[in-house]
Design an enzyme around this catalytic site. Structure first.
Site, PDB file in Angstrom:
ATOM      1  N   HIS A  80      49.436  41.755  36.219  1.00  0.00           N
ATOM      2  CA  HIS A  80      48.150  41.553  36.913  1.00  0.00           C
ATOM      3  C   HIS A  80      47.985  40.030  37.052  1.00  0.00           C
ATOM      4  CE1 HIS A  80      44.231  42.165  38.381  1.00  0.00           C
ATOM      5  NE2 HIS A  80      43.689  42.897  37.431  1.00  0.00           N
ATOM      6  N   ARG A 107      46.647  47.205  44.749  1.00  0.00           N
ATOM      7  CA  ARG A 107      46.740  47.743  43.379  1.00  0.00           C
ATOM      8  C   ARG A 107      47.374  49.125  43.472  1.00  0.00           C
ATOM      9  NH1 ARG A 107      42.017  47.742  38.932  1.00  0.00           N
ATOM     10  NH2 ARG A 107      42.756  45.580  38.881  1.00  0.00           N
ATOM     11  N   ARG A 153      36.032  44.694  39.715  1.00  0.00           N
ATOM     12  CA  ARG A 153      36.109  43.241  39.803  1.00  0.00           C
ATOM     13  C   ARG A 153      37.190  42.744  40.758  1.00  0.00           C
ATOM     14  NH1 ARG A 153      33.931  44.711  35.455  1.00  0.00           N
ATOM     15  NH2 ARG A 153      35.581  46.252  35.564  1.00  0.00           N
ATOM     16  N   THR A 154      38.392  43.289  40.608  1.00  0.00           N
ATOM     17  CA  THR A 154      39.509  42.711  41.364  1.00  0.00           C
ATOM     18  C   THR A 154      39.293  42.903  42.858  1.00  0.00           C
ATOM     19  OG1 THR A 154      40.906  43.292  39.493  1.00  0.00           O
ATOM     20  CG2 THR A 154      42.022  42.658  41.519  1.00  0.00           C
ATOM     21  N   LYS A 212      48.946  62.782  52.718  1.00  0.00           N
ATOM     22  CA  LYS A 212      49.723  63.748  53.525  1.00  0.00           C
ATOM     23  C   LYS A 212      51.218  63.567  53.280  1.00  0.00           C
ATOM     24  CE  LYS A 212      46.462  62.876  57.245  1.00  0.00           C
ATOM     25  NZ  LYS A 212      46.389  62.141  58.529  1.00  0.00           N
TER      26      LYS A 212
HETATM   27  N1   CP Z   1      39.976  43.207  35.254  1.00  0.00           N
HETATM   28  C1   CP Z   1      40.130  44.126  36.209  1.00  0.00           C
HETATM   29  O1   CP Z   1      41.228  44.308  36.744  1.00  0.00           O
HETATM   30  O2   CP Z   1      39.000  44.843  36.518  1.00  0.00           O
HETATM   31  P1   CP Z   1      38.916  45.968  37.618  1.00  0.00           P
HETATM   32  O3   CP Z   1      39.805  47.118  37.155  1.00  0.00           O
HETATM   33  O4   CP Z   1      37.477  46.363  37.697  1.00  0.00           O
HETATM   34  O5   CP Z   1      39.442  45.418  38.909  1.00  0.00           O
END
Ligand code: CP
Length: 304
Positions: free
Chosen positions: A129, A101, A51-52, A80
């Site tokens: 998040h 991320r 999603r993110t 590496k």
């Molecule tokens: N909610 C969320 O962070 O989903 P993903 O891990 O799929 O990005």
């Protein structure tokens, strides 16, 4: 926002949050614009995501920008031995915005410190998040018609759940009442409870997930027990299926109750809940697109 980065939700004032939600509502009405024409966003995903990453990339594409990046760090020079600092400096040469991320807590803050371009934290370990929190707040306001004075029950992995940690900070501006439902091993950390104490926010901890709690709730926020955060897999096996929401548990719930989940889900919401009109987690993920369009414009200083 004072900063050109979004690293943590606590850098957003109440006014910042409300402005981003207003702009997100505008993007929901009209998501296809050319506000990012000529801009390049880099999505650096050192951890898996559906999603993110896809909603950020869709957000950039729908605003006329372009996306570079990776979703598998093993294909990059970090495999590496290249440092995060050098990776960020390189990407700063090529892009106008970094969306990252990373599995390490604090990685986004560090990236923002060394980067020459804005950084958005798309999740750093068990820490934060913030874009998820803003889309959660958007979803809460959309379904409840307000953010203030709601009873929010958060269920599952409250220890490692970065979405939960950010949600508490985000909601702290709006006088919530919290119920925290978790097994002893996954209780809410002191940091978040101390924040509630400091701000005089009411919370109650529970180990049993009962209909009595659900019936007092406006927003039921389910979370996954995250296998990837456990060093002791026996402990994960003990707690992984501890709470499962089933449709029959919603019989006495409030009319306005909505069920949120940051997703992905594993077993914690049974499939018989999906057809209940109180299930909102699929629409919640859709709201991520509009909220992330608003966040991108915010950090780039683009009026929408
Ligand atoms: N909610 C969320 O962070 O989903 P993903 O891990 O799929 O990005």
């Amino acid at each position: 926002m004072k900063s050109k980065n979004l690293v943590s939700i606590d850098q957003c004032s109440k006014d910042d949050i409300l402005r981003i939600l207003e702009n997100a509502a505008g993007f929901e009405e009209n998501p296809n614009r050319t506000l990012l024409e000529g801009k390049v966003a880099a999505t650096l995903f050192f951890e898996p995501s559906t999603r993110t990453r896809l909603s950020f990339e869709a957000a950039v594409n729908r605003l006329g920008g372009r996306v570079i990046g990776f979703q598998d760090a093993s294909t990059t020079s970090s495999s590496k031995g290249e440092t995060l600092k050098d990776t960020i400096l390189m990407v700063s040469n090529y892009a106008d915005l970094i969306i990252m991320r990373h599995h390490l807590e604090g990685a986004a803050r560090y990236a923002a410190e060394v980067s020459g371009i804005p950084v958005i934290n798309a999740g750093d370990g068990a820490n934060q998040h913030p874009s998820q929190t803003l889309l959660d707040l958007y979803s809460i306001r959309k379904t409840q018609g307000k953010l203030t004075g709601l009873t929010i029950t958060i269920v599952g992995d409250l220890k490692y759940g970065r979405t939960v940690h950010s949600l508490i900070v985000g909601m702290s501006h709006f006088n919530p009442t919290f119920h925290f439902v978790a097994p002893d091993e996954l209780r809410m950390p002191d940091e978040q409870k101390n924040l509630c104490d400091k701000l005089d926010i009411s919370y109650t901890e529970h180990t049993a997930f009962t209909e009595e709690i659900i019936n007092r709730t406006d927003i039921l926020y389910m979370t996954r027990v995250q296998r990837e955060r456990f060093t002791d897999l026996e402990e994960y096996e003990r707690v992984k299926n501890v709470y499962i929401l089933r449709d029959k548990m919603l019989r006495g719930s409030r009319e306005n109750l909505r069920i949120l989940h940051p997703l992905p889900r594993v077993n914690e919401i049974a499939y018989d809940v999906d057809d209940n009109p109180k299930a909102y987690f699929i629409q919640q993920a859709r709201n991520g697109l509009f909220t992330r369009q608003a966040i991108i414009c915010e950090v780039l200083g683009i009026n929408s």
